[in-house]
Design an enzyme around this catalytic site. Structure first.
Site, short mmCIF file in Angstrom:
data_model
loop_
_atom_site.label_atom_id
_atom_site.label_comp_id
_atom_site.label_asym_id
_atom_site.label_seq_id
_atom_site.Cartn_x
_atom_site.Cartn_y
_atom_site.Cartn_z
CG ASP A 96 -2.31 -0.44 0.97
OD1 ASP A 96 -2.80 -0.23 -0.15
OD2 ASP A 96 -2.93 -1.02 1.89
CD GLU A 195 -12.37 -1.70 2.23
OE1 GLU A 195 -12.51 -1.80 3.46
OE2 GLU A 195 -11.32 -1.30 1.70
#
Length: 277
Positions: A96, A195
């Protein structure tokens, strides 16, 4: 060196993930933040390990993902890469890009992405956002760094949203998210995380894109699934979201083991003669 580490497997690449989508093979993704867990995940056959900014929550105890830094994620990623290399070397490692490491400018983002890639030889970086980061995704991929996108609920924008509720239930927001997904693919992203969005929308996006979609709370029609490893192992007894399937209760197992150790030390039962030199 164990038996698996002597039998290196074909490393998962962006091309392999694309082929898996085309062949209807589901992609398995889990987070990891350290050497030991990465070894276990690679040995178990995971396709992709995400060194997530969720380390801010589950590793460091912060309430959000925002506090973690580039250098802290690099620290975690180094251990994960070494763990994969110690086993089959099969799993792809994606890291990330933390909050404010790519939002200032494409040049700043490229500098940070390059630092992440150079310091521990990971395979790709991941960024949150759609059309707003299109130029940044293009700049980074043009430099030869693979980028995974992230749409829907974006934890780095939690203060903008105000909650962790499901995103894109409104038709207008759903249309915007779909356009964001298309833009990410056109900008060069090799995959996109979806998500906490409605399963129907995730299925539509998965059919529309040629790149893989990786769902987390986005239904079964995504091309793959990602979860936080601590959640599937039951390490956090207070966190039980609907989208998580818990495969073990290691919180209880570890607590019982520690209690037994404490008891054995206090009673003089540890160490035994066999455990002494």
């Amino acid at each position: 060196m164990n038996k698996n580490s002597q039998q290196k497997a074909a490393h998962v690449t962006t091309r392999r993930l694309y082929d898996m989508k085309q062949n209807g093979e589901k992609i398995s993704v889990l987070t990891a933040y350290d050497y030991t867990m990465a070894r276990i995940l690679d040995r178990a056959g995971i396709d992709v390990i995400l060194v997530g900014d969720s380390a801010s929550n589950v590793f460091s105890g912060h309430n959000t993902t925002l506090p973690i830094t580039v250098d802290e994620l690099i620290y975690h990623a180094k251990g994960v890469v070494r763990g994969v290399q110690a086993e089959t070397s099969r799993a792809m490692v994606v890291v990330d890009m933390p909050f404010m490491s790519y939002q200032l400018s494409p040049e700043d983002a490229l500098r940070n992405a390059g630092k992440i890639m150079k310091e521990h030889e990971c395979d790709a970086v991941k960024m949150e956002g759609g059309r707003t980061i299109a130029d940044t995704v293009r700049r980074i991929t043009d430099a030869g760094i693979p980028v995974m996108g992230h749409l829907g609920l974006m934890p780095q924008s939690i203060y903008k949203y105000g909650s962790y509720k499901v995103r894109a239930e409104d038709p207008a927001e759903a249309e915007e998210l779909l356009e964001d997904a298309v833009t990410l693919e056109r900008s060069g992203a090799f995959a996109v995380v979806l998500e906490k969005i409605p399963a129907g929308l995730a299925a539509e996006i998965s059919r529309l894109l040629s790149i893989p979609t990786i769902g987390i709370g986005a239904g079964a029609e995504c091309d793959g699934q990602v979860l936080v490893v601590n959640d599937i192992l039951g390490l956090n007894r207070e966190f039980h979201p609907r989208f998580v399937r818990q495969y073990a209760d290691l919180n209880t197992v570890i607590e019982q083991a520690v209690r037994q150790y404490v008891e054995d030390v206090r009673s003089g039962g540890f160490p035994s003669v066999d455990e002494s030199y």
